[in-house]
Design a protein around this motif. Sequence first.
Motif, PDB file in Angstrom:
ATOM      1  N   GLY A  79       0.788  -1.223   0.000  1.00  0.00           N
ATOM      2  CA  GLY A  79       0.000   0.000   0.000  1.00  0.00           C
ATOM      3  C   GLY A  79       0.822   1.276   0.000  1.00  0.00           C
ATOM      4  N   LEU A  80       2.140   1.150   0.079  1.00  0.00           N
ATOM      5  CA  LEU A  80       3.000   2.338   0.106  1.00  0.00           C
ATOM      6  C   LEU A  80       3.144   2.944  -1.284  1.00  0.00           C
ATOM      7  CD1 LEU A  80       5.911   1.138   2.406  1.00  0.00           C
ATOM      8  CD2 LEU A  80       4.087   2.736   2.986  1.00  0.00           C
ATOM      9  N   PRO A  81       2.918   4.241  -1.402  1.00  0.00           N
ATOM     10  CA  PRO A  81       3.073   4.907  -2.706  1.00  0.00           C
ATOM     11  C   PRO A  81       4.528   5.356  -2.905  1.00  0.00           C
ATOM     12  CG  PRO A  81       2.171   6.444  -1.134  1.00  0.00           C
ATOM     13  CD  PRO A  81       2.355   5.137  -0.408  1.00  0.00           C
ATOM     14  N   LEU A  82       5.410   4.413  -3.176  1.00  0.00           N
ATOM     15  CA  LEU A  82       6.826   4.725  -3.312  1.00  0.00           C
ATOM     16  C   LEU A  82       7.166   5.082  -4.754  1.00  0.00           C
ATOM     17  CD1 LEU A  82       8.292   1.808  -1.182  1.00  0.00           C
ATOM     18  CD2 LEU A  82       7.954   4.177  -0.490  1.00  0.00           C
ATOM     19  N   ASP A  83       7.858   6.201  -4.921  1.00  0.00           N
ATOM     20  CA  ASP A  83       8.289   6.635  -6.246  1.00  0.00           C
ATOM     21  C   ASP A  83       9.685   7.240  -6.114  1.00  0.00           C
ATOM     22  OD1 ASP A  83       8.773   7.878  -8.697  1.00  0.00           O
ATOM     23  OD2 ASP A  83       6.682   8.485  -8.938  1.00  0.00           O
ATOM     24  N   GLU A  84      10.661   6.569  -6.691  1.00  0.00           N
ATOM     25  CA  GLU A  84      12.046   7.020  -6.577  1.00  0.00           C
ATOM     26  C   GLU A  84      12.272   8.391  -7.195  1.00  0.00           C
ATOM     27  OE1 GLU A  84      15.183   4.001  -7.374  1.00  0.00           O
ATOM     28  OE2 GLU A  84      13.432   2.718  -7.737  1.00  0.00           O
ATOM     29  N   ASN A  85      11.633   8.654  -8.332  1.00  0.00           N
ATOM     30  CA  ASN A  85      11.829   9.939  -9.009  1.00  0.00           C
ATOM     31  C   ASN A  85      11.274  11.093  -8.182  1.00  0.00           C
ATOM     32  OD1 ASN A  85      13.062   8.690 -11.213  1.00  0.00           O
ATOM     33  ND2 ASN A  85      11.086   8.325 -12.196  1.00  0.00           N
ATOM     34  N   VAL A  86      10.106  10.907  -7.604  1.00  0.00           N
ATOM     35  CA  VAL A  86       9.506  11.947  -6.754  1.00  0.00           C
ATOM     36  C   VAL A  86      10.373  12.176  -5.522  1.00  0.00           C
ATOM     37  CG1 VAL A  86       7.520  12.513  -5.304  1.00  0.00           C
ATOM     38  CG2 VAL A  86       7.151  11.547  -7.573  1.00  0.00           C
ATOM     39  N   ALA A  87      10.828  11.091  -4.893  1.00  0.00           N
ATOM     40  CA  ALA A  87      11.682  11.212  -3.702  1.00  0.00           C
ATOM     41  C   ALA A  87      12.962  11.961  -4.034  1.00  0.00           C
ATOM     42  CB  ALA A  87      12.005   9.834  -3.138  1.00  0.00           C
ATOM     43  N   SER A  88      13.555  11.641  -5.161  1.00  0.00           N
ATOM     44  CA  SER A  88      14.791  12.291  -5.576  1.00  0.00           C
ATOM     45  C   SER A  88      14.574  13.783  -5.831  1.00  0.00           C
ATOM     46  CB  SER A  88      15.331  11.617  -6.839  1.00  0.00           C
ATOM     47  OG  SER A  88      16.472  12.268  -7.289  1.00  0.00           O
ATOM     48  N   GLN A  89      13.499  14.116  -6.522  1.00  0.00           N
ATOM     49  CA  GLN A  89      13.221  15.527  -6.825  1.00  0.00           C
ATOM     50  C   GLN A  89      12.927  16.320  -5.548  1.00  0.00           C
ATOM     51  OE1 GLN A  89      13.713  16.964  -9.845  1.00  0.00           O
ATOM     52  NE2 GLN A  89      13.524  18.795  -8.597  1.00  0.00           N
ATOM     53  N   GLN A  90      12.141  15.733  -4.645  1.00  0.00           N
ATOM     54  CA  GLN A  90      11.838  16.411  -3.381  1.00  0.00           C
ATOM     55  C   GLN A  90      13.111  16.640  -2.570  1.00  0.00           C
ATOM     56  OE1 GLN A  90       8.954  13.883  -1.452  1.00  0.00           O
ATOM     57  NE2 GLN A  90       7.242  14.750  -2.615  1.00  0.00           N
ATOM     58  N   ALA A  91      13.981  15.641  -2.527  1.00  0.00           N
ATOM     59  CA  ALA A  91      15.233  15.782  -1.778  1.00  0.00           C
ATOM     60  C   ALA A  91      16.131  16.841  -2.411  1.00  0.00           C
ATOM     61  CB  ALA A  91      15.950  14.443  -1.703  1.00  0.00           C
ATOM     62  N   LYS A  92      16.214  16.847  -3.731  1.00  0.00           N
ATOM     63  CA  LYS A  92      17.048  17.842  -4.422  1.00  0.00           C
ATOM     64  C   LYS A  92      16.536  19.257  -4.177  1.00  0.00           C
ATOM     65  CE  LYS A  92      18.761  14.786  -7.976  1.00  0.00           C
ATOM     66  NZ  LYS A  92      18.682  14.361  -9.372  1.00  0.00           N
ATOM     67  N   ASP A  93      15.216  19.434  -4.207  1.00  0.00           N
ATOM     68  CA  ASP A  93      14.631  20.753  -3.947  1.00  0.00           C
ATOM     69  C   ASP A  93      14.921  21.202  -2.515  1.00  0.00           C
ATOM     70  OD1 ASP A  93      13.650  20.715  -6.519  1.00  0.00           O
ATOM     71  OD2 ASP A  93      11.579  20.235  -5.919  1.00  0.00           O
ATOM     72  N   TYR A  94      14.795  20.288  -1.582  1.00  0.00           N
ATOM     73  CA  TYR A  94      15.042  20.572  -0.166  1.00  0.00           C
ATOM     74  C   TYR A  94      16.503  20.988   0.046  1.00  0.00           C
ATOM     75  CZ  TYR A  94      15.346  19.572   4.878  1.00  0.00           C
ATOM     76  OH  TYR A  94      15.553  19.647   6.228  1.00  0.00           O
ATOM     77  N   ILE A  95      17.404  20.222  -0.514  1.00  0.00           N
ATOM     78  CA  ILE A  95      18.836  20.492  -0.366  1.00  0.00           C
ATOM     79  C   ILE A  95      19.213  21.794  -1.070  1.00  0.00           C
ATOM     80  CG2 ILE A  95      21.127  19.650  -1.018  1.00  0.00           C
ATOM     81  CD1 ILE A  95      19.831  16.773  -0.637  1.00  0.00           C
ATOM     82  N   ALA A  96      18.677  22.007  -2.268  1.00  0.00           N
ATOM     83  CA  ALA A  96      18.992  23.215  -3.033  1.00  0.00           C
ATOM     84  C   ALA A  96      18.562  24.470  -2.287  1.00  0.00           C
ATOM     85  CB  ALA A  96      18.314  23.159  -4.403  1.00  0.00           C
ATOM     86  N   PHE A  97      17.420  24.415  -1.629  1.00  0.00           N
ATOM     87  CA  PHE A  97      16.949  25.585  -0.888  1.00  0.00           C
ATOM     88  C   PHE A  97      17.965  25.989   0.171  1.00  0.00           C
ATOM     89  CE2 PHE A  97      14.951  27.522   2.785  1.00  0.00           C
ATOM     90  CZ  PHE A  97      14.238  28.567   2.211  1.00  0.00           C
ATOM     91  N   PHE A  98      18.443  25.036   0.945  1.00  0.00           N
ATOM     92  CA  PHE A  98      19.366  25.365   2.031  1.00  0.00           C
ATOM     93  C   PHE A  98      20.761  25.721   1.524  1.00  0.00           C
ATOM     94  CE2 PHE A  98      16.066  23.056   4.338  1.00  0.00           C
ATOM     95  CZ  PHE A  98      15.758  24.026   5.272  1.00  0.00           C
ATOM     96  N   ARG A  99      21.190  25.120   0.449  1.00  0.00           N
ATOM     97  CA  ARG A  99      22.487  25.501  -0.133  1.00  0.00           C
ATOM     98  C   ARG A  99      22.422  26.920  -0.685  1.00  0.00           C
ATOM     99  NH1 ARG A  99      24.461  19.922  -2.988  1.00  0.00           N
ATOM    100  NH2 ARG A  99      25.221  18.981  -1.064  1.00  0.00           N
ATOM    101  N   LEU A 100      21.312  27.257  -1.323  1.00  0.00           N
ATOM    102  CA  LEU A 100      21.113  28.596  -1.858  1.00  0.00           C
ATOM    103  C   LEU A 100      21.055  29.617  -0.723  1.00  0.00           C
ATOM    104  CD1 LEU A 100      20.564  30.103  -4.546  1.00  0.00           C
ATOM    105  CD2 LEU A 100      18.140  29.810  -4.062  1.00  0.00           C
TER     106      LEU A 100
END
Length: 173
Positions: free
Chosen positions: A26-47
């Motif tokens: 029942g878990l809605p796992l999506d590697e691409n979504v997880a990767s994009q969310q993590a990249k956005d999160y990291i980019a915000f703090f690096r910026l």
Amino acid sequence: MVEDQNNGEYGRPRRPSPEMVSYLNGLPLDENVASQQAKDYIAFFRLKRSGHGDNGEEVPDDEPPEYPPMLSAAHAALSSIFREVASLACEEIPSQQVETLVRICCRYSHVAKRVVLSSLSSYWVFLSTHRFGSHVAQTALRCAVAECEVNLDDFDDGQGEECEARLVIHDSY
């Protein structure tokens, strides 16, 4: 004990509970979504830390994004199933979900790598010869030796001890 070794059942994980199989499916796992969310999160703090964007523009004083929901859900799921990972690895559909979960969690956390490796530690010989388990074992080992894109265990979002990345990961396990 000697009898078990002769029957070929030594080191075999027990069958997974139907509730755990249902939960994992029942878990809605999506590697691409997880990767994009993590990249956005990291980019915000690096910026934010650098003080300017790629083109020299000012960084807006936006509220920081929440910890990536897909990554948070993956860590919570791994912490829920870590005692049954080997059992789930021996079933066709759950093994695919476990592989996806391992790829998502281990990409950003050394703690998750240790959890995955320890959850399979007693079953390597059996899993390496199992139809579905061998794929999970291969994925776990490949992800364990791969370099983390960003180790969110030690990620600094400027909030000190209240760093959301640390809180999510350390509270999960």
